[in-house]
Design an enzyme around this catalytic site. Structure first.
Site, mmCIF file in Angstrom:
data_model
loop_
_atom_site.group_PDB
_atom_site.id
_atom_site.type_symbol
_atom_site.label_atom_id
_atom_site.label_comp_id
_atom_site.label_asym_id
_atom_site.label_seq_id
_atom_site.Cartn_x
_atom_site.Cartn_y
_atom_site.Cartn_z
ATOM 1 N N TYR A 85 0.840 -1.197 0.000
ATOM 2 C CA TYR A 85 0.000 0.000 0.000
ATOM 3 C C TYR A 85 0.876 1.250 0.000
ATOM 4 O O TYR A 85 0.581 2.222 -0.690
ATOM 5 C CB TYR A 85 -0.939 0.019 1.211
ATOM 6 C CG TYR A 85 -1.973 1.119 1.102
ATOM 7 C CD1 TYR A 85 -3.208 0.876 0.501
ATOM 8 C CD2 TYR A 85 -1.695 2.414 1.552
ATOM 9 C CE1 TYR A 85 -4.136 1.887 0.359
ATOM 10 C CE2 TYR A 85 -2.623 3.431 1.413
ATOM 11 C CZ TYR A 85 -3.849 3.164 0.824
ATOM 12 O OH TYR A 85 -4.766 4.160 0.672
ATOM 13 N N PHE A 137 -7.525 21.290 -24.817
ATOM 14 C CA PHE A 137 -7.770 19.859 -24.920
ATOM 15 C C PHE A 137 -8.992 19.572 -24.058
ATOM 16 O O PHE A 137 -9.199 20.206 -23.026
ATOM 17 C CB PHE A 137 -6.562 19.015 -24.489
ATOM 18 C CG PHE A 137 -6.846 17.552 -24.675
ATOM 19 C CD1 PHE A 137 -6.923 17.010 -25.945
ATOM 20 C CD2 PHE A 137 -7.114 16.731 -23.591
ATOM 21 C CE1 PHE A 137 -7.255 15.668 -26.135
ATOM 22 C CE2 PHE A 137 -7.442 15.386 -23.770
ATOM 23 C CZ PHE A 137 -7.512 14.856 -25.046
ATOM 24 N N THR A 138 -9.804 18.596 -24.481
ATOM 25 C CA THR A 138 -11.119 18.351 -23.864
ATOM 26 C C THR A 138 -11.049 18.232 -22.337
ATOM 27 O O THR A 138 -11.655 19.027 -21.618
ATOM 28 C CB THR A 138 -11.724 17.071 -24.462
ATOM 29 O OG1 THR A 138 -10.774 16.011 -24.350
ATOM 30 C CG2 THR A 138 -12.058 17.278 -25.940
ATOM 31 N N ASP A 228 1.824 20.010 -20.662
ATOM 32 C CA ASP A 228 1.162 18.729 -20.912
ATOM 33 C C ASP A 228 2.156 17.915 -21.743
ATOM 34 O O ASP A 228 2.297 18.122 -22.947
ATOM 35 C CB ASP A 228 -0.147 18.970 -21.673
ATOM 36 C CG ASP A 228 -0.923 17.678 -21.912
ATOM 37 O OD1 ASP A 228 -0.303 16.600 -21.850
ATOM 38 O OD2 ASP A 228 -2.132 17.765 -22.184
ATOM 39 N N LYS A 271 -0.139 7.455 -23.505
ATOM 40 C CA LYS A 271 0.327 7.838 -24.850
ATOM 41 C C LYS A 271 1.815 7.481 -24.967
ATOM 42 O O LYS A 271 2.143 6.313 -25.093
ATOM 43 C CB LYS A 271 0.092 9.333 -25.111
ATOM 44 C CG LYS A 271 -1.254 9.954 -24.681
ATOM 45 C CD LYS A 271 -2.506 9.256 -24.982
ATOM 46 C CE LYS A 271 -3.796 10.061 -24.875
ATOM 47 N NZ LYS A 271 -4.054 10.983 -23.833
ATOM 48 N N ARG A 395 -13.299 15.046 -34.045
ATOM 49 C CA ARG A 395 -12.612 16.133 -33.348
ATOM 50 C C ARG A 395 -13.067 17.425 -34.011
ATOM 51 O O ARG A 395 -12.351 18.044 -34.775
ATOM 52 C CB ARG A 395 -11.087 15.966 -33.431
ATOM 53 C CG ARG A 395 -10.518 14.984 -32.406
ATOM 54 C CD ARG A 395 -10.777 15.460 -31.012
ATOM 55 N NE ARG A 395 -10.238 14.644 -29.944
ATOM 56 C CZ ARG A 395 -10.926 14.340 -28.834
ATOM 57 N NH1 ARG A 395 -12.177 14.702 -28.693
ATOM 58 N NH2 ARG A 395 -10.359 13.666 -27.859
ATOM 59 N N PHE A 462 -18.935 14.379 -26.353
ATOM 60 C CA PHE A 462 -18.551 13.522 -27.491
ATOM 61 C C PHE A 462 -18.435 12.056 -27.118
ATOM 62 O O PHE A 462 -18.624 11.177 -27.952
ATOM 63 C CB PHE A 462 -17.229 14.009 -28.114
ATOM 64 C CG PHE A 462 -16.069 14.028 -27.156
ATOM 65 C CD1 PHE A 462 -15.885 15.101 -26.295
ATOM 66 C CD2 PHE A 462 -15.171 12.983 -27.108
ATOM 67 C CE1 PHE A 462 -14.826 15.116 -25.404
ATOM 68 C CE2 PHE A 462 -14.101 12.988 -26.217
ATOM 69 C CZ PHE A 462 -13.944 14.063 -25.353
#
Ligand SMILES: *Cc1c(COP(=O)(O)O)cnc(C)c1O
Length: 472
Positions: A85, A137-138, A228, A271, A395, A462
């Site tokens: 943990y 970005f969303t 990001d 990614k 998009r 979306f």
């Protein structure tokens, strides 16, 4: 690879082709479907590719997020998961990998990128503050707005023009940024939200020079720069290929230099980092980091696991190091470029130059007879699926959502259908099938009649919106 594509001196020593620096050890069979089966599946999914079952999909280009193939080293690392943990060995491996590759000493793991965006937004944005960014970005903007921030787009104008061939269409427009900083005043700007590459612009990169100038402007006004870093290794390849002075620098060196010009970063490890789940947030400011390390426990988990199993952190630590190898990045972007060049050769309207993680079809020029309210990009994603079982993603106006104040649609100038390529998953022959299918749909473009939205979720619509053919 196309004749005009610049190849660096370092690369030429190795190979001429972008061919993969790996071979296949295990395969995952795919189900082939008939047109009738796909019509029925798409109807059930409300013409939204997010609502399809993946069993009904042949080549899945919905996203490159969490869809990567892990290496044998990463699979082996899973078996070395320390599921304590607190204080898992794998946390320390991850911490060391992030320090080595990105140069950040203080980080917390998160379950994925948006977990990190949530923490940063809650800790670094005061209600009413402006948050300038190089295109939205969303999930990023959603978390900034939930924290009371007001997102302002400061990307260069070229980013909104799919035909513009500028090599760094992800750059920040310095005069737009300065205007926002002066408008906000000393306490009115939370931070610059900088993405590299810029997903919504088609995977377009930011130059090192632009970041240096942005950093200087922000430093003068006391505005931090948070990055990001989700697709930073692809951005680094574009810097290596296109920016003066970086031809002989490795991806690893470029990534480290880029991060050194920021005050912190967040990551969707799904990614670049070649894993199926995970993320992290790192900031240099120790006071802010203390707050983040406190809040991570409320939303993600203890600061040494952040919502991940030990084995996930172990695989991520290995993936981070694989992700910055020059041969890997070159073949990853090389495959995207291969598909892009096939489509450009066939005269398909799309975002140029071809970006880092996928091909972005320009639905407004693909279907010039459809108004934006008939959702051209959603229509194109549906048509591609019907034709061949390929799954892409809208998009455009659906992804852009509504203005939280006025309730009106955001109307982005880019109305795109994205075909994102997972890393190390599909072959060159799969890319050929994709190109053939896009060409077939293009040949029948005048028959498309568009869609109407029949169900609209309140947040990030979306993902779950439903549609029907227009005039049916
Ligand atoms: C995917 C993505 C995110 C969000 O990360 P998740 O892991 O999906 O939560 C943030 N920024 C960019 C640029 C992304 O592509």
């Amino acid at each position: 690879m196309g004749g005009e594509t610049p190849v660096t001196a370092g690369q030429q020593q190795h190979r001429r082709s972008w061919a993969e620096p790996w071979k296949v050890k295990m395969v995952e069979p795919l189900r082939m479907t008939t047109r009738e089966q796909r019509e029925s599946a798409l109807g059930e999914a409300g013409y939204n590719t997010f609502l399809l079952r993946s069993d009904d999909v042949y080549i899945d280009l919905l996203t490159d997020s969490g869809t990567n193939a892990m290496s044998d080293r990463q699979w082996a690392a899973l078996m070395l998961g320390d599921e304590a943990y607190a204080g898992s060995r794998n946390f320390y491996e991850l911490e060391a990998a992030i320090l080595e590759v990105y140069g950040f000493a203080h980080m917390v793991p998160t379950h994925q990128g948006r977990g990190a965006e949530h923490l940063l937004s809650q800790c670094a944005i005061k209600p009413g503050q402006l948050v300038p960014g190089n295109m939205y970005f969303t999930t990023t903007r959603e978390h900034q707005e939930r924290a009371g921030g007001v997102f302002v787009d400061v990307i260069v104008d070229q980013a909104h023009d799919p035909e513009n061939l500028d090599p760094f269409k992800g750059n920040v427009d310095l005069s737009k940024l300065e205007e926002v900083i002066l408008r906000g005043g000393p306490q009115g700007v939370a931070y610059l939200s900088l993405a590299a590459t810029v997903n919504m612009a088609g995977g377009q990169p930011v130059s090192m020079r632009n970041l240096r100038e942005v950093r200087e402007l922000c430093r003068r006004h006391g505005v931090p720069v948070y990055l990001d870093a989700t697709r930073l290794v692809e951005n680094a390849l574009f810097i290596q290929e296109r920016e003066e002075g970086y031809r002989d620098r490795s991806i690893a060196e470029i990534v480290l230099e880029f991060c050194s010009l920021t005050d912190g970063a967040w990551m969707s490890a799904k990614k670049d980092s070649l894993v199926n789940i995970g993320g992290w947030l790192a900031v240099n400011d120790e006071g802010l980091f203390e707050e983040i390390r406190n809040l991570v426990i409320v939303f993600e988990g203890l600061h040494t696991y952040g919502g991940l199993a030990g084995r996930d952190m172990a695989a991520m630590a290995v993936g981070i190091k694989e992700s910055i190898q020059d041969d890997h990045v070159r073949s990853r972007v090389g495959q995207v470029r291969y598909l892009g060049e096939l489509l450009l050769g066939a005269g398909i309207p799309m975002v140029k130059p071809v970006g880092g993680h996928g091909v972005f079809l320009d639905a407004s020029r693909f279907y010039p007879h459809l108004p934006q309210d008939a959702f051209p990009a959603q229509t194109l994603a549906a048509e591609l699926y019907l034709d061949s079982g390929i799954r892409g993603m809208e998009r455009g106006i659906v992804s852009a959502g509504r203005d939280p104040k006025t309730g009106e649609h955001h109307r982005p100038r880019l109305e795109l259908t994205r075909l994102a390529i997972p890393r190390r998953v599909y072959t060159q022959a799969h890319m050929d099938v994709v190109a053939e299918s896009v060409e077939a749909v293009y040949a029948r473009r005048s028959e498309a009649s568009g869609l109407v939205m029949t169900h609209e979720p309140r947040y990030l619509r979306f993902f779950q919106a439903r549609f029907e053919p227009r005039g049916s």
